[in-house]
Design a protein around this motif. Structure first.
Motif, PDB file in Angstrom:
ATOM      1  N   UNK A  19       0.853  -1.185   0.000  1.00 17.78           N
ATOM      2  CA  UNK A  19       0.000   0.000   0.000  1.00 17.78           C
ATOM      3  C   UNK A  19       0.891   1.237   0.000  1.00 17.78           C
ATOM      4  N   UNK A  20       0.269   2.414   0.018  1.00 14.42           N
ATOM      5  CA  UNK A  20       1.031   3.658   0.076  1.00 14.42           C
ATOM      6  C   UNK A  20       1.665   3.783   1.451  1.00 14.42           C
ATOM      7  N   UNK A  21       2.995   3.967   1.497  1.00 15.95           N
ATOM      8  CA  UNK A  21       3.706   4.068   2.767  1.00 15.95           C
ATOM      9  C   UNK A  21       3.601   5.480   3.338  1.00 15.95           C
ATOM     10  N   UNK A  22       3.684   6.485   2.468  1.00 13.32           N
ATOM     11  CA  UNK A  22       3.618   7.877   2.921  1.00 13.32           C
ATOM     12  C   UNK A  22       2.818   8.686   1.912  1.00 13.32           C
ATOM     13  N   UNK A  23       1.892   9.527   2.434  1.00 14.06           N
ATOM     14  CA  UNK A  23       1.108  10.409   1.569  1.00 14.06           C
ATOM     15  C   UNK A  23       0.819  11.686   2.343  1.00 14.06           C
ATOM     16  N   UNK A  24       1.447  12.787   1.924  1.00 11.39           N
ATOM     17  CA  UNK A  24       1.337  14.031   2.665  1.00 11.39           C
ATOM     18  C   UNK A  24       1.256  15.224   1.721  1.00 11.39           C
ATOM     19  N   UNK A  25       0.654  16.300   2.219  1.00  9.04           N
ATOM     20  CA  UNK A  25       0.638  17.554   1.488  1.00  9.04           C
ATOM     21  C   UNK A  25       1.993  18.228   1.643  1.00  9.04           C
ATOM     22  N   UNK A  26       2.620  18.600   0.536  1.00  8.07           N
ATOM     23  CA  UNK A  26       3.929  19.228   0.635  1.00  8.07           C
ATOM     24  C   UNK A  26       4.273  19.952  -0.660  1.00  8.07           C
ATOM     25  N   UNK A  27       4.699  21.207  -0.518  1.00  5.90           N
ATOM     26  CA  UNK A  27       5.074  21.985  -1.688  1.00  5.90           C
ATOM     27  C   UNK A  27       6.568  22.068  -1.888  1.00  5.90           C
ATOM     28  N   UNK A  28       7.337  21.274  -1.131  1.00  7.41           N
ATOM     29  CA  UNK A  28       8.788  21.338  -1.215  1.00  7.41           C
ATOM     30  C   UNK A  28       9.354  20.582  -2.408  1.00  7.41           C
ATOM     31  N   UNK A  29      10.675  20.595  -2.507  1.00  3.75           N
ATOM     32  CA  UNK A  29      11.358  19.871  -3.581  1.00  3.75           C
ATOM     33  C   UNK A  29      11.804  18.512  -3.061  1.00  3.75           C
ATOM     34  N   UNK A  30      11.733  17.495  -3.932  1.00  6.26           N
ATOM     35  CA  UNK A  30      12.000  16.124  -3.502  1.00  6.26           C
ATOM     36  C   UNK A  30      12.786  15.360  -4.560  1.00  6.26           C
ATOM     37  N   UNK A  31      13.316  14.213  -4.148  1.00  2.00           N
ATOM     38  CA  UNK A  31      14.040  13.341  -5.071  1.00  2.00           C
ATOM     39  C   UNK A  31      13.035  12.666  -6.008  1.00  2.00           C
TER      40      UNK A  31
END
Length: 583
Positions: A364-376
């Motif tokens: 299943x989905x391990x992490x799901x969050x609202x975020x406007x940052x930069x990611x890999x």
């Protein structure tokens, strides 16, 4: 399994205690009724992980009402509706309608509804909150041409950014010369403005490629922030030439620092999910910092993390890193995002549209969050993850610091160097090192105990010496010993005072010692003369001589001062003080 049972048991204990406190606080002293708000029950579940089914069982055992507050369609006020635990509706005096009795399934739905309201309320507070900003920022925010387009999700460099505004101090200016510092607004930029815990990008501005051979403009970007909605401000220092409003520049983010920050930001999401899985769903973010060289995460939890919990969190995060799972980002409305199960992150600013970051697990989905940052792009880009500290910063709030990527690798390498150096110095192998160090620690403790015993024997053995006032003197029929306790610490001096008082049986013992630029004193009196010569009074007269003060009981008192050079004078004066008290 045992560890899981212990953690679950701790969660139940804390949760039940908090539920009992809530029930007690919900008692109406006038009517004797207990009306428990479902919103507070949702907070118990959200903060402490108290199971909903357990709350249902506890509440069903008492004649408790539940106050469920909902927002009606016709106005914005919260209106309470009352329920009771059970399966049948009842009519009760004081309420216009029957009080519905809730089944466990309906009870769970009420709590989950309130939980969603809590999360939505957090978002609204974050969106509404604003700091007092410079008048120049306010003026720029009102203009239509200052709304910067952010290009940082897809690139770290743009060659055609136009200078829309310049600020020096509190005022707008038309240009900045070489050596001057100021603030800059571009029509579009790859620089990420500080938000949601992620620090602002740094980098440089230069002449665009089209002007090669012309002006050699250069400026460093030392920070980026957004003081108003849609306004991205770059703090800069002009290194060469001049920068003027209307110029076109090449804007380039420091890629190495951006990549390090992206690794730490995605790792923060993985760690948040791991904390909730290892410690419980009561874990909730309470703040964060995402920088290029570390990440810091504050969260709700009621006790320090154990070594095994830290290892389990590290293992879980590194497991997902090694799986190289894709990091997916989707843009959607806030309401849609919340309905999809995404969590809101503390400190993030949300508009009508939000970015939802998802990382899949095995099933299943391990992490799901609202975020406007930069990611890999994928978790494997993080490389490594290592927790460096866990500490308490407030009641029920803990702070974790961690590192990733190259920083984590360098820490492992430094640890290797330390282990090899210690093992080489002790002439043993790294596998035998823990056993050897433990044995050496025990030997050191034993040697210290023997040294303390030897110093005590030396100190008590010289009590009969006639030098420096060491021997007991007869003062108006009372035996008095006043001497310096050389080589003893505070505990040793107290032990020596016990020994000397037992030796003289009846009398007064005054001891002093020097250490760390200070003088310490202790006065002991035998029970038969403690009323005539109170130790507390003796120390009050003695301590000022060494530049300090003291106090205590009639049979024992302590004090000291910052003039150790006067210790001998104080010890000699003690005989006269005792003589004066004896009258």
């Amino acid at each position: 399994v045992k560890l899981e049972e212990e953690r679950f048991g701790a969660t139940l204990t804390v949760g039940l205690n908090k539920l009992d406190e809530l029930i007690s606080a919900s008692l109406d002293p006038k009517t004797g009724e207990v009306i428990v708000p479902t919103l507070d029950l949702a907070r118990l579940y959200d903060t402490f992980g108290t199971p909903i089914d357990l709350m249902y069982v506890v509440l069903s055992q008492g004649n408790y009402k539940l106050a469920h507050r909902v927002r009606p369609f016709d106005h914005g006020d919260l209106r309470p509706f009352y329920f009771m635990i059970g399966t049948e509706s009842v009519i009760q005096e004081g309420f216009a309608k029957g009080i519905e009795r809730l089944t466990e399934e309906n009870f769970r739905k009420k709590i989950e509804d309130q939980l969603k309201d809590l999360q939505k309320s957090d978002i609204e507070k974050q969106t509404a909150g604003s700091k007092r900003i410079k008048p120049a920022y306010v003026a720029l925010a009102r203009r239509h041409d200052t709304k910067s387009g952010f290009r940082g999700y897809e690139t770290t460099k743009v060659d055609d950014a136009k200078v829309v505004a310049l600020i020096k101090g509190d005022d707008e200016v038309q240009s900045l010369n070489a050596g001057e510092e100021g603030e800059l607004v571009l029509d579009h930029t790859p620089f990420y403005a500080e938000s949601g815990g992620q620090v602002g990008d740094v980098g440089r501005l230069s002449s665009p490629p089209a002007t090669a051979g012309g002006n050699d403009f250069l400026a460093s970007v030392v920070d980026t922030y957004s003081p108003a909605q849609g306004l991205i401000v770059h703090r800069i220092k002009v290194e060469k030439d001049i920068l003027t409003v209307g110029d076109t520049v090449s804007a380039e983010v420091d890629v190495e620092k951006r990549d390090a920050t992206r690794r730490n930001h995605t790792a923060t999401h993985l760690m948040h999910a791991a904390l909730r899985e290892v410690l419980g769903t009561h874990v909730k973010q309470a703040g964060s910092v995402v920088a290029p060289n570390y990440l810091r995460f504050d969260f709700s939890h009621y006790q320090p993390l154990t070594r095994s919990e830290i290892e389990e969190i590290e293992n879980l995060v590194n497991y997902h890193i090694l799986r190289n799972e894709p990091v997916e980002t989707n843009e959607m409305a806030v309401e849609e995002a919340m309905r999809s199960g995404a969590m809101a992150l503390f400190g993030e600013k949300y508009g009508e549209k939000v970015r939802v970051l998802s990382i899949n697990g095995v099933e299943d989905i391990f992490s799901k969050e609202l975020c406007g940052g930069t990611h890999v792009r994928a978790t494997g880009d993080i490389g490594l993850f290592k927790i460096t500290s866990d500490e308490s910063i407030a009641s029920g709030v803990r702070r974790i610091r961690a590192i990733t990527g190259v920083d984590a690798f360098e820490r492992f390498r430094e640890a290797e160097v330390i282990v090899e150096r210690v093992a080489s110095g002790l002439r043993t192998s790294r596998t035998e090192l823990p056993v050897l160090v433990e044995r050496l620690q025990e030997e050191l403790k034993k040697a210290r105990r023997e040294a303390d015993d030897l110093r005590m024997k030396i100190a008590t053995g010289t009590a009969g010496s006639s030098s420096n006032g060491d021997e007991s003197r007869d003062v108006a029929g009372v035996r008095v010993v006043a001497r310096e306790a050389i080589g003893l610490d505070a505990a040793g001096m107290r032990q020596l005072s016990d020994t000397l008082l037992a030796r003289i049986k009846s009398g007064v013992v005054i001891l002093g010692r020097k250490g760390e630029g200070k003088a310490s004193l202790i006065v002991r009196t035998s029970p038969d003369i403690s009323k005539r010569v109170p130790a507390g009074q003796v120390i009050k007269d003695l301590a000022p001589i060494v530049g300090g003060r003291g106090g205590g009981k009639p049979d024992m008192a302590e004090g000291g001062g910052n003039q150790p050079q006067k210790l001998a004078e104080a010890l000699e004066a003690s005989y006269k003080i005792v003589e004066r008290l004896l009258g």
